[in-house]
Motif scaffolding. Structure first.
Motif, PDB file in Angstrom:
ATOM      1  N   SER A  86       0.831  -1.214   0.000  1.00  0.00           N
ATOM      2  CA  SER A  86       0.000   0.000   0.000  1.00  0.00           C
ATOM      3  C   SER A  86       0.855   1.249   0.000  1.00  0.00           C
ATOM      4  CB  SER A  86      -0.920   0.001   1.226  1.00  0.00           C
ATOM      5  OG  SER A  86      -1.827  -1.070   1.169  1.00  0.00           O
ATOM      6  N   LEU A  87       1.929   1.237   0.795  1.00  0.00           N
ATOM      7  CA  LEU A  87       2.801   2.415   0.873  1.00  0.00           C
ATOM      8  C   LEU A  87       3.693   2.538  -0.355  1.00  0.00           C
ATOM      9  CD1 LEU A  87       4.082   4.827   2.294  1.00  0.00           C
ATOM     10  CD2 LEU A  87       5.539   3.219   3.554  1.00  0.00           C
ATOM     11  N   PHE A  88       4.348   1.464  -0.738  1.00  0.00           N
ATOM     12  CA  PHE A  88       5.339   1.544  -1.806  1.00  0.00           C
ATOM     13  C   PHE A  88       4.699   1.611  -3.200  1.00  0.00           C
ATOM     14  CE2 PHE A  88       8.005   0.661   1.655  1.00  0.00           C
ATOM     15  CZ  PHE A  88       9.300   0.992   1.301  1.00  0.00           C
ATOM     16  N   GLY A  89       3.399   1.388  -3.280  1.00  0.00           N
ATOM     17  CA  GLY A  89       2.699   1.582  -4.543  1.00  0.00           C
ATOM     18  C   GLY A  89       2.330   3.024  -4.794  1.00  0.00           C
TER      19      GLY A  89
ATOM     20  N   LYS B 189       8.609   6.150   2.546  1.00  0.00           N
ATOM     21  CA  LYS B 189       9.007   4.773   2.265  1.00  0.00           C
ATOM     22  C   LYS B 189      10.389   4.478   2.859  1.00  0.00           C
ATOM     23  CE  LYS B 189       6.519   5.102  -2.126  1.00  0.00           C
ATOM     24  NZ  LYS B 189       6.641   5.134  -3.587  1.00  0.00           N
ATOM     25  N   ARG B 190      11.308   5.446   2.717  1.00  0.00           N
ATOM     26  CA  ARG B 190      12.652   5.253   3.298  1.00  0.00           C
ATOM     27  C   ARG B 190      12.560   5.087   4.813  1.00  0.00           C
ATOM     28  NH1 ARG B 190      13.737   9.587  -0.447  1.00  0.00           N
ATOM     29  NH2 ARG B 190      14.848   8.816  -2.278  1.00  0.00           N
ATOM     30  N   GLY B 191      11.683   5.877   5.426  1.00  0.00           N
ATOM     31  CA  GLY B 191      11.504   5.759   6.866  1.00  0.00           C
ATOM     32  C   GLY B 191      10.954   4.399   7.263  1.00  0.00           C
TER      33      GLY B 191
ATOM     34  N   GLU C 192      16.837  -2.400  -1.805  1.00  0.00           N
ATOM     35  CA  GLU C 192      17.643  -3.231  -2.697  1.00  0.00           C
ATOM     36  C   GLU C 192      16.880  -3.542  -3.989  1.00  0.00           C
ATOM     37  OE1 GLU C 192      18.434  -6.825  -0.585  1.00  0.00           O
ATOM     38  OE2 GLU C 192      16.404  -6.965   0.187  1.00  0.00           O
ATOM     39  N   PRO C 193      17.577  -4.093  -4.974  1.00  0.00           N
ATOM     40  CA  PRO C 193      16.925  -4.423  -6.242  1.00  0.00           C
ATOM     41  C   PRO C 193      15.830  -5.479  -6.056  1.00  0.00           C
ATOM     42  CG  PRO C 193      19.309  -4.384  -6.492  1.00  0.00           C
ATOM     43  CD  PRO C 193      19.032  -4.307  -5.036  1.00  0.00           C
ATOM     44  N   PHE C 194      14.882  -5.502  -6.985  1.00  0.00           N
ATOM     45  CA  PHE C 194      13.792  -6.468  -6.902  1.00  0.00           C
ATOM     46  C   PHE C 194      13.205  -6.700  -8.287  1.00  0.00           C
ATOM     47  CE2 PHE C 194      11.596  -2.465  -6.938  1.00  0.00           C
ATOM     48  CZ  PHE C 194      10.401  -2.716  -7.602  1.00  0.00           C
ATOM     49  N   ILE C 195      12.438  -7.776  -8.391  1.00  0.00           N
ATOM     50  CA  ILE C 195      11.604  -8.053  -9.567  1.00  0.00           C
ATOM     51  C   ILE C 195      10.197  -8.336  -9.061  1.00  0.00           C
ATOM     52  CG2 ILE C 195      11.090  -9.763 -11.368  1.00  0.00           C
ATOM     53  CD1 ILE C 195      14.014  -9.987 -11.950  1.00  0.00           C
ATOM     54  N   LEU C 196       9.205  -7.784  -9.729  1.00  0.00           N
ATOM     55  CA  LEU C 196       7.810  -8.002  -9.355  1.00  0.00           C
ATOM     56  C   LEU C 196       7.155  -8.938 -10.363  1.00  0.00           C
ATOM     57  CD1 LEU C 196       5.600  -7.082  -7.314  1.00  0.00           C
ATOM     58  CD2 LEU C 196       4.933  -5.374  -9.022  1.00  0.00           C
ATOM     59  N   LEU C 197       6.455  -9.946  -9.857  1.00  0.00           N
ATOM     60  CA  LEU C 197       5.675 -10.844 -10.702  1.00  0.00           C
ATOM     61  C   LEU C 197       4.197 -10.671 -10.368  1.00  0.00           C
ATOM     62  CD1 LEU C 197       8.530 -12.384 -10.026  1.00  0.00           C
ATOM     63  CD2 LEU C 197       7.450 -14.302 -11.180  1.00  0.00           C
TER      64      LEU C 197
ATOM     65  N   GLN D  97      16.163  -1.165  -9.375  1.00  0.00           N
ATOM     66  CA  GLN D  97      17.290  -1.060  -8.449  1.00  0.00           C
ATOM     67  C   GLN D  97      16.907  -0.569  -7.064  1.00  0.00           C
ATOM     68  OE1 GLN D  97      20.343  -2.316  -9.222  1.00  0.00           O
ATOM     69  NE2 GLN D  97      19.115  -3.014 -10.970  1.00  0.00           N
ATOM     70  N   SER D  98      15.676  -0.153  -6.882  1.00  0.00           N
ATOM     71  CA  SER D  98      15.244   0.367  -5.582  1.00  0.00           C
ATOM     72  C   SER D  98      13.785   0.008  -5.358  1.00  0.00           C
ATOM     73  CB  SER D  98      15.424   1.892  -5.531  1.00  0.00           C
ATOM     74  OG  SER D  98      14.737   2.459  -4.428  1.00  0.00           O
ATOM     75  N   LEU D  99      13.429  -0.299  -4.111  1.00  0.00           N
ATOM     76  CA  LEU D  99      12.033  -0.579  -3.779  1.00  0.00           C
ATOM     77  C   LEU D  99      11.153   0.641  -4.002  1.00  0.00           C
ATOM     78  CD1 LEU D  99      12.626  -2.647  -0.529  1.00  0.00           C
ATOM     79  CD2 LEU D  99      11.733  -3.527  -2.682  1.00  0.00           C
ATOM     80  N   LEU D 100      11.765   1.822  -4.067  1.00  0.00           N
ATOM     81  CA  LEU D 100      11.005   3.039  -4.344  1.00  0.00           C
ATOM     82  C   LEU D 100      10.450   3.034  -5.768  1.00  0.00           C
ATOM     83  CD1 LEU D 100      13.318   5.735  -2.694  1.00  0.00           C
ATOM     84  CD2 LEU D 100      11.564   4.325  -1.640  1.00  0.00           C
ATOM     85  N   ARG D 101      10.935   2.133  -6.606  1.00  0.00           N
ATOM     86  CA  ARG D 101      10.469   2.038  -7.990  1.00  0.00           C
ATOM     87  C   ARG D 101       9.260   1.102  -8.125  1.00  0.00           C
ATOM     88  NH1 ARG D 101      11.708   4.847 -12.357  1.00  0.00           N
ATOM     89  NH2 ARG D 101      12.301   3.057 -13.656  1.00  0.00           N
ATOM     90  N   MET D 102       8.627   0.773  -7.031  1.00  0.00           N
ATOM     91  CA  MET D 102       7.473  -0.120  -7.076  1.00  0.00           C
ATOM     92  C   MET D 102       6.363   0.375  -8.013  1.00  0.00           C
ATOM     93  SD  MET D 102       6.113  -2.951  -6.136  1.00  0.00           S
ATOM     94  CE  MET D 102       7.203  -3.443  -4.805  1.00  0.00           C
ATOM     95  N   PRO D 103       5.999   1.683  -7.997  1.00  0.00           N
ATOM     96  CA  PRO D 103       4.955   2.132  -8.933  1.00  0.00           C
ATOM     97  C   PRO D 103       5.294   1.843 -10.388  1.00  0.00           C
ATOM     98  CG  PRO D 103       5.346   3.812  -7.266  1.00  0.00           C
ATOM     99  CD  PRO D 103       6.429   2.777  -7.102  1.00  0.00           C
TER     100      PRO D 103
END
Length: 514
Positions: free
Chosen positions: A134-137, A146-148, A158-163, A255-261
């Motif tokens: 909910s937050l990172f979207g 989000k950083r907090g 850290e890097p991630f892949i979303l499926l 490369q960052s969880l902040l890129r979730m959107p």
């Protein structure tokens, strides 16, 4: 993750605390203690994430420490160290819920492995993290929040892949948004997830399941392979029963969880392509990105070319350009919906060009052409109707006087559309049109009610909207790509014109398309 180290031998305490391997697994030493009593005080004050303790110590031994701390912090993972490899100690450790029992002498790798098991177990217990998703979207305006969130939980960015796994069909279930779809999806994919060696978080929706795979220290290629293997396994399991099958979309590695959107937007694009690929598909955004960009490039080129031909009333050129556009879209694999989108956009462009010349479009005609496009079953019929509409617009435009003020405004708009990314000024356009600068300025204001700079900025904003949805660029990158020199100016103007910030617009449109 913060580790409390307890041992009565200073040499061992110093060795464990100074291990450089802690940083590699995103751990830090919260504190060190020489006995259980000292450690208990520290644990109450520091609230560590892991307790790493010797057993035989003066004042208070490790077993007593564990028994006491279990009452106050029941979920604290405890790893025991002991020079005495005795069965009684192991039994007590098991009774106290120890996650590991390491005998001395040990090497750094033993401790690191034990703590990594704790990390993995905690991550596996975080399935269905609705708070995280909910937050990172949310758009980038919430990045500091989000950083907090990560800092508060001592988690690395850290890097991630979303499926995203979604059922293609369920026998006897007509409602695609049924709440029972998540249960079907979970039942299908859980066996595949249980085989996954990479920690994951999931979020169920009414129609499918998001799976976040975090890279940690894994190489890019390894995470990609693991994600593809998991997706293929889920599709394979979903295809066992004929009445239930699913498809899986895979985002790029971010490369960052902040890129979730952005990852969510990519997933939406993947699931749109399922219409073309069919059921039981694994759709990777990396694979379709080049195809999508090629399609969009052809659409833009074709639309701009036909727009130019409209302004000069070139009927034969319009017919040839439409035929070539149709062939190109089929060549790059455009589906019916994409061709419909192109046709409607082309009709809108033709009507806009007419308005540039001061010609009003009949509202009934506008509605009729859109109805014909959306109701056409045969693609050639659809293109034929659009060609009639565009040719009709061209005929009305060519009937106007060659050098009327409306013509000057139309040509000004055309030049803006062709060169809005660069250093474009009214003086440059006046020189090309061979008219007086002040006269052109007055004509633009009189005919449009806007200044030249307004027309330029509005064109750039429209181009920015398209880039935000069709290209993998952040908002500030889009700003510079369309000709703005200041992101602050771009953001302010975008919000004034569109009503929301660039990132909020991108997220909203991606969700709407999905």
């Amino acid at each position: 993750m913060r580790v409390l180290i307890v041992d009565d031998e200073q040499e061992i305490r110093d060795y464990i605390a100074g291990m450089p391997e802690w940083a590699a697994i995103h751990c830090s030493v919260a504190a060190v203690a020489a006995n259980g009593a000292e450690a208990l005080e520290i644990a109450r004050r520091e609230r560590p994430d892991v307790l790493l303790t010797d057993i035989r110590m003066p004042v208070m031994d490790g077993i007593t420490l564990a028994e006491t701390i279990r009452k106050e912090q029941p979920d604290l993972p405890i790893i025991f160290l002991s020079a005495y490899n005795e069965f009684d100690y192991a039994k007590k450790a098991i009774r106290l819920g120890a996650v590991d029992f390491i005998t001395k002498p040990f090497v750094a790798a033993d401790l690191i492995y034990a703590v990594q098991q704790v990390q993995q177990q905690q991550q596996l217990e975080w399935k269905h993290q609705e708070a995280f998703f909910s937050l990172f979207g949310l758009p980038e305006e919430h990045d500091e929040e989000k950083r907090g969130w990560l800092r508060d939980r001592n988690l690395p960015d850290e890097p991630f892949i979303l499926l995203y796994a979604e059922l293609d069909s369920i026998a006897g279930m007509s409602d695609e948004r049924s709440p029972f779809r998540e249960r079907f999806t979970l039942g299908t994919v859980i066996p595949a997830l249980e085989r996954c060696t990479i920690p994951y978080w999931t979020l169920g929706t009414n129609s499918g399941l998001y799976i976040l795979m975090r890279a940690g220290t894994l190489a890019y290629e390894v995470l990609q392979e693991e994600a593809l293997e998991l997706a293929n396994h889920m599709v394979e399991l979903g295809g066992v029963a004929e009445e239930v099958c699913l498809s899986v979309g895979i985002s790029q590695q971010e490369q960052s969880l902040l890129r979730m959107p952005e990852a969510i937007r990519q997933i939406a694009v993947c699931m749109e392509y399922r219409m073309l690929l069919g059921k039981k598909s694994v759709i990777a955004y990396d694979a379709i990105k080049s195809i999508q960009n090629e399609k969009e490039r052809h659409l833009v080129i074709s639309t701009n070319l036909i727009s130019d031909l409209l302004r000069i009333g070139d009927h034969d050129g319009i017919s040839d350009a439409l035929l070539e556009a149709y062939r190109t879209m089929l060549t790059v694999g455009a589906g019916k919906q994409e061709i419909q989108h192109f046709c409607i956009r082309l009709a809108e462009r033709a009507e806009n060009v007419m308005e540039d010349f001061g010609i009003e479009s009949d509202s009934q005609t506008k509605i009729l052409i859109r109805e014909k496009v959306l109701s056409s079953v045969i693609l050639t019929d659809m293109m034929r109707e659009v060609e009639k509409h565009v040719q009709s617009c061209a005929a009305r435009i060519s009937a106007l006087v060659e050098h009327s003020p409306k013509r000057l405004v139309a040509e000004t708009r055309q030049m803006i559309e062709q060169a809005y990314e660069g250093e474009l000024t009214l003086q440059v356009i006046a020189n090309q049109l061979r008219v007086n600068y002040s006269y052109l300025s007055r004509v633009i204001k009189k005919e449009t009610g806007k200044n030249f700079s307004d027309l330029l900025w509005l064109t750039r904003i429209e181009a920015a909207k398209a880039k935000l949805l069709s290209e993998d660029l952040r908002a500030y990158e889009v700003a510079f790509a369309v000709g703005f020199k200041s992101y602050a100016h771009f953001s302010m103007l975008f919000k004034k014109v569109v009503g929301v910030s660039p990132s909020a617009y991108k997220l909203h449109e991606s969700i709407q398309r999905f």
